[in-house]
Write a protein that holds these residues in place. Structure first.
Motif, short mmCIF file in Angstrom:
data_model
loop_
_atom_site.label_atom_id
_atom_site.label_comp_id
_atom_site.label_asym_id
_atom_site.label_seq_id
_atom_site.Cartn_x
_atom_site.Cartn_y
_atom_site.Cartn_z
N LEU A 220 0.81 -1.32 -0.11
CA LEU A 220 0.22 0.10 -0.23
C LEU A 220 1.04 1.28 0.04
O LEU A 220 1.89 1.18 0.27
CB LEU A 220 -0.92 0.23 1.27
N SER B 45 7.33 8.82 -3.63
CA SER B 45 6.57 7.49 -3.71
C SER B 45 5.87 7.06 -4.79
O SER B 45 5.88 7.95 -5.88
CB SER B 45 5.47 7.50 -2.64
N ASP C 47 14.45 -0.80 10.79
CA ASP C 47 15.19 -0.27 11.66
C ASP C 47 14.94 0.91 12.53
O ASP C 47 15.82 1.44 13.50
CB ASP C 47 16.42 0.52 10.39
N LYS C 48 13.76 1.23 12.47
CA LYS C 48 12.97 1.98 13.38
C LYS C 48 12.95 1.07 14.89
O LYS C 48 12.61 2.18 15.79
CB LYS C 48 11.49 2.35 12.98
N ILE D 297 16.71 0.92 3.61
CA ILE D 297 18.05 1.60 3.82
C ILE D 297 17.93 1.84 5.50
O ILE D 297 17.00 2.59 6.04
CB ILE D 297 17.81 3.03 3.18
N LEU E 207 12.21 9.89 10.65
CA LEU E 207 13.63 9.78 10.31
C LEU E 207 14.13 10.29 9.03
O LEU E 207 13.42 10.00 8.01
CB LEU E 207 14.14 8.39 10.57
P1 GDP Z 1 5.95 3.62 -1.47
O1 GDP Z 1 4.84 4.67 -1.17
O2 GDP Z 1 5.51 2.36 -1.13
O3 GDP Z 1 6.99 3.78 -2.80
O4 GDP Z 1 7.06 4.13 -0.08
P2 GDP Z 1 8.33 4.88 -0.14
O5 GDP Z 1 9.41 3.95 -0.48
O6 GDP Z 1 8.21 6.11 -0.69
O7 GDP Z 1 8.48 4.85 1.55
C1 GDP Z 1 7.53 5.73 2.36
C2 GDP Z 1 8.38 6.48 3.55
O8 GDP Z 1 8.73 5.36 4.41
C3 GDP Z 1 9.72 6.91 2.88
O9 GDP Z 1 9.51 8.59 2.70
C4 GDP Z 1 10.53 6.83 4.20
O10 GDP Z 1 10.28 7.88 5.32
C5 GDP Z 1 10.18 5.46 4.84
N1 GDP Z 1 11.10 4.36 4.54
C6 GDP Z 1 10.88 3.59 3.39
N2 GDP Z 1 11.82 2.73 3.73
C7 GDP Z 1 12.51 2.69 4.93
C8 GDP Z 1 13.54 2.39 5.71
O11 GDP Z 1 14.28 1.19 5.17
N3 GDP Z 1 13.88 2.84 6.83
C9 GDP Z 1 13.33 3.90 7.43
N4 GDP Z 1 13.70 4.26 8.50
N5 GDP Z 1 12.36 4.41 6.58
C10 GDP Z 1 11.87 4.00 5.66
#
Ligand code: GDP
Length: 453
Positions: free
Chosen positions: A31, A97, A337-338, A377, A423
């Protein structure tokens, strides 16, 4: 063998004879906000830097000779360079995203194993990744409905809380429409806009996930805007009729187009070719938000998992008119990682507890499920009992205790929420160094398990 043909053999080996190249077709979904974009960026980065990271230390990647990310010849390419630019900026920001379908094509070349190696030449594998919004899978039930039945269903949904309160004036407008009267295109466009705004409120104000039609919120680039100009008619039912120019006629035709070409088209053109699927779930945010958010996530993920549930006497195959090929599913709690390293498996366990029944159905239908708690990450580092990280929009570091994660999710879905912070990505990320992560190497190894190397 003559010299000439032996040479040809070698050349074909070097060029990566396409007949010998294996293709793995991998879907990546989740999602909105689950972490798809970050995950795919990290996946390409880990493979590009396979000689330096954790991958270098494990089989079969110790035999991986080269990796090529193909930026040309790919339709709707995943914006890898844009994502890298955001992550390596000063200050670093998270990439944009996923809002549409996109693709990645990676060519991997492995040294063959053992003595046979010299005869066999290299092993080539192409990984084709299809990244798509998980919300699109929530439209699957529409394949089972005609327009009149959908109108009936929406009438019911709008009569119940919380949608009833979120739709008050829109509901009155829709109720005033006579399905047999001549449609007014301008008003219909306006009503469709109001329906999108209503779905948006359902998502943001009430945290609902089943918002139909999904493309009203995430249209994707393959849909002409006008084809999304339809609404449910609350005075219609499955026995209604109307001429082509009536509200019924116009809305029914567009609903049918949506169902038959957009929803079915996605399954026919894209989904049916996938042989494995990565499903990403942000479990921590709803655990932090509480019971209602967890319960909604459960509903939404159960609906998403329907697309991977192949038992049930071929119900899905009948609906889709083909047999899906997906036989392997990686279910990943993201952003772990949070929380501390010792709590990460518990997050994954809570996710699997939340979906336990539907996961059993999916397994029973013949799909192998692997659970991997991931951080694409890693933005934190551990110092004693505390985590240290940068906060979004701020400079400097914070130390924090993430709070408790229960070993299992209680059936009541009531948890003491962990403390979560917004973060920043870690500083110093560069394309030519592997990004820090948790278990991306396990995930990459899982992806390649199906290949003959
Ligand atoms: P999408 O909408 O499924 O493409 O999700 P995104 O890849 O854009 O991730 C949404 C948000 O989750 C990012 O902007 C980050 O704030 C957070 N996020 C995603 N992956 C990680 C991760 O591995 N570690 C941390 N701490 N935050 C993450």
């Amino acid at each position: 063998m003559s010299n000439k043909s032996a040479n040809w053999f070698k050349q074909a080996g070097r060029a990566g004879n396409p007949l010998r190249r294996q293709r793995l077709r991998v879907g990546v979904t989740g999602l909105s906000g689950a972490g798809k974009t970050t995950f795919i960026t990290s996946l390409i980065n880990q493979l590009e830097n396979h000689q330096k990271g954790l991958l270098a230390q494990r089989a079969p990647f110790d035999r991986l000779v080269s990796v090529r990310w193909r930026r040309d010849e790919v339709k709707q390419p995943f914006p890898y360079l844009d994502s890298l630019a955001a992550l390596s900026a000063e200050p670093a920001t998270w990439p944009q995203s996923t809002a549409d379908l996109s693709r990645v094509l990676l060519d991997l070349r492995f040294k063959p194993q053992g003595l046979l190696g010299k005869v066999q030449g290299t092993r080539d594998v192409s990984i084709e990744i299809l990244d798509y919004p998980g919300e699109w899978l929530l439209d699957l039930p529409l394949l089972n409905l005609n327009f009149g039945q959908w109108c009936e269903q929406m009438t019911q949904w709008l009569a119940q809380s919380p949608r009833a309160e979120l739709a008050v004036s829109l509901r009155e407008r829709l109720q005033s429409l006579d399905p047999q009267a001549e449609a007014d295109e301008a008003e219909l466009a306006d009503l469709a806009g109001a329906w999108s705004a209503f779905l948006q409120r359902c998502r943001s104000d009430a945290g609902l996930s089943r918002n139909q039609p999904a493309r009203f919120l995430q249209p994707g680039s393959d849909v002409a805007a006008q084809m999304l100009h339809f609404v449910p008619l609350l005075r219609a039912n499955q026995h209604s009729e109307g001429n082509a120019k009536s509200w019924w006629g116009v809305c029914e035709a567009r609903f049918n187009y949506y169902r038959d070409f957009i929803v079915r088209g996605f399954y026919d053109e894209h989904f049916r070719h996938l042989d494995q699927q990565v499903l990403l779930v942000d479990m921590l945010t709803p655990m932090d938000a509480g019971q209602a958010a967890l319960s909604d996530l459960k509903g939404a993920m159960e609906a998403v998992l329907e697309s991977f549930h192949y038992g049930q006497n071929g119900f899905l195959a009948r609906l889709l008119r083909f047999r899906p090929r997906i036989r392997r599913l990686a279910l990943c709690a993201t952003k772990v990682d949070k929380v501390g390293p010792l709590q990460q498996r518990a997050v994954q366990q809570c996710l699997e507890d939340l979906m336990v029944d539907r996961l059993a159905d999916v397994r029973h239908g013949g799909v192998e499920i692997k659970g991997i708690p991931l951080s694409a990450i890693r933005a934190t580092r551990q110092e004693g009992d505390a985590l240290v990280a940068g906060l979004q929009g701020k400079t400097g570091w914070v130390r924090y205790q993430p709070g408790d994660i229960p070993a299992h999710l209680p059936q009541s879905l009531q948890v003491n929420s962990p403390q979560l912070l917004a973060l920043r990505p870690p500083p110093g990320l560069h394309r030519n160094e592997p990004f820090p992560h948790y278990r991306m190497d396990d995930l990459v190894a899982w992806l390649l398990k199906g290949a003959r190397l």
